[in-house]
Design an enzyme around this catalytic site. Structure first.
Site, PDB file in Angstrom:
ATOM      1  N   HIS A  12       0.849  -1.187   0.000  1.00 26.62           N
ATOM      2  CA  HIS A  12       0.000   0.000   0.000  1.00 26.62           C
ATOM      3  C   HIS A  12       0.883   1.234   0.000  1.00 26.62           C
ATOM      4  CE1 HIS A  12       0.957  -0.714   4.219  1.00 26.62           C
ATOM      5  NE2 HIS A  12       0.797   0.569   4.390  1.00 26.62           N
ATOM      6  N   ASP A  70      -7.650   3.946   8.478  1.00 26.66           N
ATOM      7  CA  ASP A  70      -8.369   2.940   9.258  1.00 26.66           C
ATOM      8  C   ASP A  70      -8.358   3.227  10.752  1.00 26.66           C
ATOM      9  OD1 ASP A  70      -7.255   0.197   7.147  1.00 26.66           O
ATOM     10  OD2 ASP A  70      -8.879   1.631   6.898  1.00 26.66           O
TER      11      ASP A  70
END
Length: 159
Positions: free
Chosen positions: A2, A54
């Site tokens: 990522h 997140d």
């Protein structure tokens, strides 16, 4: 893999704003938010780590009533389409393609509430015959996002 953000995940601030707003609704949420912010501060001070989307996303989902044991499932479902795309790309080209979006639309536009916008949207099934052409003209007020791969960006910079 990522994307690694050198200065923190820019999406995180939006989630943090929503978490703060939802936390303001009761004392228990305020306490939870205070703990999350202390964790963020401690991780930055002691480890040099900044949260990703997140971190506060989980706080928002919890405040919205999603049980803790479902958070990972919600995060996974949100990413499933991207994961599937990566698998397809890798099978076709034996490498991942990481496009970069460059916004080329108007900036600093005022927010218009959905209820105020709804009147200008076509009804479901309503279609304007003039919309059939795939032209590149500038439609006033229409955002344009150009997606390019890193290789295309490098070629454009060399020109």
């Amino acid at each position: 893999g990522h994307r690694v953000y050198r200065n923190g995940d820019p999406r995180c601030m939006m989630m943090k704003t929503w978490a703060r707003e939802l936390a303001s609704q009761n004392e228990t949420r305020k306490e939870i938010m205070a703990i999350a912010e202390r964790l963020e501060d401690t991780l930055l001070a002691e480890k040099g780590l900044q949260p990703n989307v997140d971190f506060y996303g989980s706080v928002v989902l919890f405040f919205l009533g999603i049980p803790c044991e479902m958070l990972i499932t919600v995060f996974a479902l949100a990413r499933a389409a991207g994961w599937a795309s990566h698998v397809i790309e890798q099978q076709q080209n034996n490498k991942l393609i990481r496009p970069v979006n460059v916004y080329r639309g108007p900036v600093n536009r005022p927010f218009v509430a959905l209820s105020a916008r709804a009147e200008t949207l076509p009804s479901p099934g309503e279609h304007d015959a003039d919309d059939d052409d795939d032209d590149d003209h500038d439609h006033e007020g229409t955002a344009q996002v150009t997606t390019t791969t890193p290789q295309q960006q490098q070629q454009q910079q060399q020109k």
